[in-house]
Enzyme design. Structure first.
Site, PDB file in Angstrom:
ATOM      1  N   TYR A 163     -24.765  41.159  -1.742  1.00 52.44           N
ATOM      2  CA  TYR A 163     -23.250  41.600  -1.977  1.00 52.44           C
ATOM      3  C   TYR A 163     -22.238  41.626  -0.778  1.00 52.44           C
ATOM      4  CZ  TYR A 163     -24.716  46.175  -1.099  1.00 52.44           C
ATOM      5  OH  TYR A 163     -25.549  47.279  -0.362  1.00 52.44           O
ATOM      6  N   GLU A 200     -30.825  45.570   7.992  1.00 52.03           N
ATOM      7  CA  GLU A 200     -29.971  46.831   7.220  1.00 52.03           C
ATOM      8  C   GLU A 200     -30.457  48.085   7.297  1.00 52.03           C
ATOM      9  OE1 GLU A 200     -27.759  45.422   5.103  1.00 52.03           O
ATOM     10  OE2 GLU A 200     -28.261  43.348   5.591  1.00 52.03           O
TER      11      GLU A 200
HETATM   12  C1  SIN Z   1     -25.817  43.110   1.319  1.00 55.70           C
HETATM   13  O1  SIN Z   1     -24.999  42.376   1.973  1.00 55.70           O
HETATM   14  O2  SIN Z   1     -26.286  42.917   0.126  1.00 55.70           O
HETATM   15  C2  SIN Z   1     -25.919  44.412   2.134  1.00 55.70           C
HETATM   16  C3  SIN Z   1     -24.627  44.767   2.975  1.00 55.70           C
HETATM   17  C4  SIN Z   1     -24.576  43.890   4.110  1.00 55.70           C
HETATM   18  O3  SIN Z   1     -25.710  43.567   4.737  1.00 55.70           O
HETATM   19  O4  SIN Z   1     -23.335  43.780   4.456  1.00 55.70           O
END
Ligand code: SIN
Length: 187
Positions: free
Chosen positions: A26, A99
């Site tokens: 997301y 992450e």
């Molecule tokens: C995601 O993109 O789903 C997690 C947050 C990010 O890494 O920006």
């Protein structure tokens, strides 16, 4: 909890015995797919909304001057659009490192347009994590994003790449577009 969630995430073994499964992205996972995947499809999750409430001390900021990146906040009735990737379990070790600044693996139902709903995985940074910044006035968040830089590049680039990727998918996200407008409007 420490900032680094890598070890914690390794203990979440739910998908280890799957041949493949769906990861829902997301944030940067929408526009920076620097990991192997078998296929990708636009998808959405329900009862969550995207917010620039997570601190980035490792990618888009520094420990002294963190940037702001997205996490998900519970919002009954809301819908968060993103991109789902079918991946093999071994890919998680590299995603855990990417992450690691407060995000935890979490299982959620992932919905597609023309495919049954599946149980997928997200990286979620809850308000309990040490890097969580939480809500702030929009102008303050925009100023923080405008000024932050980290090893992965500027925080501004993160925001504008996300806004562009969502626009390409035809997704409207008022929070993201309001921040992007503040970052791009002439003084
Ligand atoms: C995601 O993109 O789903 C997690 C947050 C990010 O890494 O920006």
């Amino acid at each position: 909890m420490t900032f680094d969630t890598t070890l914690h995430n390794r203990r979440m073994t739910h998908f280890d015995d799957h041949d493949s499964f769906w990861l829902f992205g997301y944030g940067s996972l929408i526009w920076k797919a620097d990991f192997p995947f078998l296929e990708r499809r636009p998808a959405r999750i329900h009862d969550w909304c995207r917010r620039f409430w997570q601190g980035s001390h490792d990618h888009r900021g520094t420990p002294d001057a963190p940037g702001r990146v997205v996490t998900l906040v519970r919002a009954p009735g809301a819908c968060c659009d993103g991109m789902a990737y079918r991946i093999r379990p071994e890919v998680l070790s590299q995603l855990d490192i990417r992450e690691k600044n407060g995000y935890l693996r979490e299982r959620v139902p992932v919905h597609f347009d023309a495919q049954p709903t599946v149980e997928g995985l997200i990286y979620l940074a809850t308000e309990e994590n040490a890097a969580f910044l939480g809500e702030a006035p929009l102008l303050d968040m925009a100023a923080q994003i405008a000024g932050a830089h980290g090893p992965s590049g500027s925080n501004r680039e993160y925001l504008l790449n996300l806004a562009e990727a969502l626009a390409r998918q035809g997704v409207k996200d008022g929070h993201v577009s309001a921040l992007a407008a503040l970052l791009t409007q002439p003084d």
